[in-house]
Write a protein that holds these residues in place. Structure first.
Motif, PDB file in Angstrom:
ATOM      1  N   ASN A  22     -27.681 -28.451 -12.450  1.00 10.79           N
ATOM      2  CA  ASN A  22     -26.426 -28.297 -13.199  1.00 10.79           C
ATOM      3  C   ASN A  22     -25.281 -27.802 -12.334  1.00 10.79           C
ATOM      4  O   ASN A  22     -24.715 -26.750 -12.587  1.00 10.79           O
ATOM      5  N   PRO A  23     -24.915 -28.582 -11.302  1.00  9.96           N
ATOM      6  CA  PRO A  23     -23.712 -28.214 -10.568  1.00  9.96           C
ATOM      7  C   PRO A  23     -22.521 -28.272 -11.518  1.00  9.96           C
ATOM      8  O   PRO A  23     -22.536 -29.042 -12.473  1.00  9.96           O
ATOM      9  N   LEU A  24     -21.526 -27.429 -11.251  1.00  4.11           N
ATOM     10  CA  LEU A  24     -20.349 -27.431 -12.114  1.00  4.11           C
ATOM     11  C   LEU A  24     -19.478 -28.643 -11.769  1.00  4.11           C
ATOM     12  O   LEU A  24     -19.524 -29.136 -10.645  1.00  4.11           O
ATOM     13  N   PRO A  25     -18.692 -29.112 -12.730  1.00  5.51           N
ATOM     14  CA  PRO A  25     -17.895 -30.325 -12.488  1.00  5.51           C
ATOM     15  C   PRO A  25     -16.666 -30.053 -11.623  1.00  5.51           C
ATOM     16  O   PRO A  25     -15.553 -30.400 -11.977  1.00  5.51           O
ATOM     17  N   PHE A  79     -18.242 -20.465  -5.898  1.00  8.72           N
ATOM     18  CA  PHE A  79     -18.019 -20.016  -7.274  1.00  8.72           C
ATOM     19  C   PHE A  79     -18.439 -18.561  -7.461  1.00  8.72           C
ATOM     20  O   PHE A  79     -17.693 -17.737  -7.990  1.00  8.72           O
ATOM     21  N   GLY A  80     -19.643 -18.253  -6.983  1.00  7.83           N
ATOM     22  CA  GLY A  80     -20.151 -16.892  -7.130  1.00  7.83           C
ATOM     23  C   GLY A  80     -19.259 -15.872  -6.448  1.00  7.83           C
ATOM     24  O   GLY A  80     -18.981 -14.803  -6.995  1.00  7.83           O
ATOM     25  N   ARG A 131     -16.559 -34.262  -5.908  1.00  6.09           N
ATOM     26  CA  ARG A 131     -17.153 -33.622  -7.076  1.00  6.09           C
ATOM     27  C   ARG A 131     -18.663 -33.511  -6.904  1.00  6.09           C
ATOM     28  O   ARG A 131     -19.328 -34.494  -6.554  1.00  6.09           O
ATOM     29  N   THR A 172     -20.881 -33.245  -9.144  1.00  3.31           N
ATOM     30  CA  THR A 172     -21.671 -33.950 -10.147  1.00  3.31           C
ATOM     31  C   THR A 172     -21.952 -35.402  -9.746  1.00  3.31           C
ATOM     32  O   THR A 172     -22.754 -36.077 -10.376  1.00  3.31           O
ATOM     33  N   ARG A 215     -25.789 -22.541  -3.972  1.00  2.00           N
ATOM     34  CA  ARG A 215     -24.690 -21.742  -4.525  1.00  2.00           C
ATOM     35  C   ARG A 215     -25.124 -20.339  -4.916  1.00  2.00           C
ATOM     36  O   ARG A 215     -24.295 -19.473  -5.182  1.00  2.00           O
ATOM     37  N   SER A 272     -25.238 -26.572 -20.187  1.00  2.64           N
ATOM     38  CA  SER A 272     -25.797 -26.257 -18.870  1.00  2.64           C
ATOM     39  C   SER A 272     -24.716 -25.711 -17.937  1.00  2.64           C
ATOM     40  O   SER A 272     -25.005 -24.907 -17.053  1.00  2.64           O
ATOM     41  N   PHE A 273     -23.458 -26.125 -18.130  1.00  2.00           N
ATOM     42  CA  PHE A 273     -22.374 -25.572 -17.301  1.00  2.00           C
ATOM     43  C   PHE A 273     -22.181 -24.091 -17.614  1.00  2.00           C
ATOM     44  O   PHE A 273     -22.002 -23.269 -16.715  1.00  2.00           O
ATOM     45  N   ALA A 275     -25.061 -22.157 -16.119  1.00  2.00           N
ATOM     46  CA  ALA A 275     -24.946 -22.043 -14.669  1.00  2.00           C
ATOM     47  C   ALA A 275     -24.025 -20.884 -14.314  1.00  2.00           C
ATOM     48  O   ALA A 275     -24.350 -20.047 -13.473  1.00  2.00           O
ATOM     49  N   LEU A 277     -24.847 -16.937 -12.799  1.00  2.00           N
ATOM     50  CA  LEU A 277     -24.279 -16.449 -11.537  1.00  2.00           C
ATOM     51  C   LEU A 277     -23.529 -15.136 -11.735  1.00  2.00           C
ATOM     52  O   LEU A 277     -22.963 -14.585 -10.797  1.00  2.00           O
ATOM     53  N   ARG A 292     -12.743 -20.555 -15.772  1.00  2.00           N
ATOM     54  CA  ARG A 292     -13.174 -21.221 -14.537  1.00  2.00           C
ATOM     55  C   ARG A 292     -14.033 -22.449 -14.795  1.00  2.00           C
ATOM     56  O   ARG A 292     -14.155 -23.302 -13.936  1.00  2.00           O
ATOM     57  N   VAL A 293     -14.686 -22.503 -15.944  1.00  2.00           N
ATOM     58  CA  VAL A 293     -15.601 -23.624 -16.190  1.00  2.00           C
ATOM     59  C   VAL A 293     -15.145 -24.484 -17.364  1.00  2.00           C
ATOM     60  O   VAL A 293     -14.930 -25.686 -17.220  1.00  2.00           O
ATOM     61  N   ALA A 337     -13.307 -28.161 -17.225  1.00  2.00           N
ATOM     62  CA  ALA A 337     -14.199 -29.259 -17.632  1.00  2.00           C
ATOM     63  C   ALA A 337     -13.646 -30.009 -18.837  1.00  2.00           C
ATOM     64  O   ALA A 337     -13.841 -31.210 -18.964  1.00  2.00           O
TER      65      ALA A 337
END
Ligand SMILES: Nc1ncnc2c1ncn2[C@@H]1O[C@H](COP(=O)(O)OP(=O)(O)O)[C@@H](O)[C@H]1O
Ligand SMILES: [Mg+2]
Lengths: 263, 319
Positions: A104-107, A116-117, A156, A158, A172, B203-204, B207, B211, B221-222, B226
């Motif tokens: 599940n990588p972010l888009p 990201f972290g 990207r 995804t 990540r 799932s986003f 994720a 983290l 941020r997500v 998206a």
């Protein structure tokens, strides 16, 4: 949390005592007591629905996303009870990373996925571009993706192949410097090649990270773990070194399961 | 198509049960009804297109004649002098009306966008199922209030409220109309925006949460990146709603042809002008034609806005 340098053999990674968990009225975990060794790979096996995912998701408390989950008992991670009131969920999740069943990588871009972290845990001003670049290179090198992806970091994430996506999801976690990596059937969406690659990666990370992997693939548990835990209907049935558990299981139910009689 | 395959597949059994022409006749009737139904449905679909084009051509025909005379389109668009019934010197400048529409719409959006998207995020991310259903019903109720009723609220509630809160002599102005339009366009923003957020895979969220992201970090941020196309479409549909709205703004904005200098100035919008004057203009007169020209202008604006929203939504689906 203590630093990696202080690690000793006897130092436990994850300890649970009388751990129970309910989804509303349904009890999914029943009195789990276990001691997961630090720096090793521990696999969690058992038929589908026995509570492997649930147990794994206790260790970083993401179960609590659902309002109807209730947990009792104790979980100590690196010596600290994670249900203590003074525990910060953010700090806990920084030290306990998680890889999911479906990659599940972010888009967003590959680069942004990896930083990201860092972005969420630091002020914008604390992070210099060179710091971020270095973290990206290090993380991607660590999972063996740097050469493949170094020229397309802005793409990207995804759009990558599934195997690359899953490696990226492992990569990540690294910049936030976790102690423990939880993996929930990380290879179930991958082909044989991809599975082998992830297993190799786990061995490469072994020692520096404590890894707990859920798998329904007996061969994988056998190949890729030091210790193995067998669960059945929310209970822990057996926990021993992988070699022993597969060679001469102490519990007849374990024997039945690894001989493939159910599951 | 599928149905035919089924009938064909069922044929052998049927033939064995009812030999002779019976089965064949039944099949014919079935396929006939199917054809008729298909045509009725097709007609319904086509009629929507026909109506849109029909309306467009009607409006165009009534208004476009003017453009071939000595009428200056430039003057029409750039002059602020709207004196359609003057005896001595008739002037048709709609700039004030355009500015009126733009000022009310923009102000409305400044209010509605944060509220609408905020509500969409709240409904989708913070509510449990029960509260979500309740809120959605209330929001849909808001959408069901007729615009005359809104206008009525504008005159009898907002007007004195604005007068006392802001100490201005008249409460029928840009702000009043904008508040009403904001309330009217929030429902569509919430429902489209909530759909867009709901479409972001869980799932986003997982994720990011795993983290160590906080709720707000997950949102900005997500989720927002998206769902940004869907959220943009939500905003544009709200804008389309606001630009086309007539009755409420007619009643609430003071109805003065005027370039506003603040939100407390009265204005008049394109829509309100048509609604108020078309009944009095004699059919076929220049005044009448100019009003239709304004109609074309409005039509083009809302068409462009809706088309953009549509394309954006399609873009979302393709991914
Ligand atoms: N979010 C949930 N809500 C309610 N019940 C759940 C939820 N997740 C899992 N369960 C139930 O808990 C049990 C254990 O599920 P899980 O931990 O996913 O098993 P496994 O990963 O071993 O297949 C199953 O019976 C499942 O139906
Ligand atoms: Mg599972």
């Amino acid at each position: 949390m203590t630093s990696a340098a202080l690690r000793t053999e006897a130092d436990p990674g994850i300890v649970t005592r009388a751990l129970n968990l309910w989804y509303a009225d349904f009890q999914a975990l029943k009195g789990i007591d276990l001691d997961i060794k630090r720096g090793e790979i521990t696999s969690l096996i058992g038929p589908s629905g026995c509570g492997k995912t649930t147990l794994l998701r206790c260790f970083n408390r993401v179960n609590e996303r659902y309002g109807y989950v209730r947990t009792t008992g104790e979980i100590k991670i690196l010596g600290k009870n994670i249900y203590d009131p003074d525990v910060s969920l953010i700090e806990l999740r920084k030290s306990v990373g998680m890889v999911f069943q479906r990659p599940n990588p972010l888009p967003i871009s590959i680069y942004e996925n990896i930083v990201f972290g860092m972005r969420i845990h630091h002020d914008r001003r604390q992070l210099s571009k060179s710091q971020l670049d270095a973290a990206v290179e290090l993380a991607l090198t660590e999972v063996g993706l740097w050469n493949e992806l170094k020229d397309r970091l802005e793409q990207r994430a995804t759009g990558l192949q599934l195997e690359q996506q899953q490696k990226l999801c492992i990569a990540r976690l690294l910049p936030v410097k976790p102690e423990i990596i939880l993996m929930d059937e990380p290879c179930s969406a991958l082909d044989v090649e991809g599975t082998r690659a992830i297993e190799e990666l786990m061995w490469a990370l072994r020692g520096r990270y404590t890894i707990v992997i859920v798998t329904h693939n007996m061969a994988q548990a056998r190949r890729a773990s030091d210790e193995c835990i067998f669960m059945l209907m929310g209970e822990l049935v057996e926990h021993r070194s992988t070699a022993e558990l597969f060679l001469n299981p102490a519990n007849p139910k374990t024997a039945e399961y690894i001989e493939g009689r159910y599951g | 198509m599928e149905h035919e395959v089924v009938t064909l597949g069922a044929q052998p059994t049927r033939r064995s049960m009812a030999p002779g022409g019976d089965a064949a006749r039944r099949r014919m009737v079935e396929s006939l009804t199917e054809h008729v139904l298909e045509w009725v449905i097709r007609l319904c679909g086509i009629s929507a297109i026909l109506f849109v084009f029909g309306i467009f051509f009607f409006v165009l025909r009534e208004g476009v004649g003017l453009l071939f005379g000595d009428f200056s389109l430039w003057k029409f668009l750039s002059s602020t002098e709207w004196y359609p019934t003057s005896r001595s010197n008739v002037r048709y400048g709609v700039l004030s009306l355009i500015v009126g529409t733009l000022s009310v719409t923009t102000t409305a959006m400044l209010i509605a966008v944060p509220f609408g998207l905020g509500a969409a995020i709240f409904v989708s991310e913070f509510c449990d199922k029960r509260a979500k259903e309740g809120l959605k019903i209330v929001i849909e109720l808001l959408a069901a209030i007729p615009s005359v009723v809104w206008g009525f609220i504008g005159i009898s509630v907002m007007n004195p409220l604005i007068q006392t809160v802001f100490h201005v002599p008249v409460g029928l102005n840009v702000l009043n109309g904008a508040l009403l339009l904001a309330l009217m366009s929030v429902p569509i923003m919430v429902s489209i925006g909530e759909d867009a957020l709901k479409a972001v895979p869980d799932s986003f969220r997982e994720a990011a949460v795993a983290l160590g992201a906080t709720r707000w970090q997950v949102i900005y941020r997500v989720l927002v990146p998206a769902a940004k196309n869907g959220l943009l479409a939500a905003v544009l549909l709200g804008v389309g709603r606001a630009v086309g709205e007539t009755m409420a703004v007619l009643m609430a904005t003071g109805h003065a042809v005027n370039i506003p200098h603040s939100v407390f100035d009265p204005v008049r919008t394109l829509t309100a002008t048509i609604a108020a004057e078309l009944g009095e203009a004699s059919v076929g007169s220049p005044h009448y034609q100019v009003l239709f020209l304004i109609g074309i202008l409005l039509f083009s604006i809302t068409f462009a806005v809706n088309l953009t929203a549509d394309l954006i939504v399609k873009g979302v689906r393709r991914k």
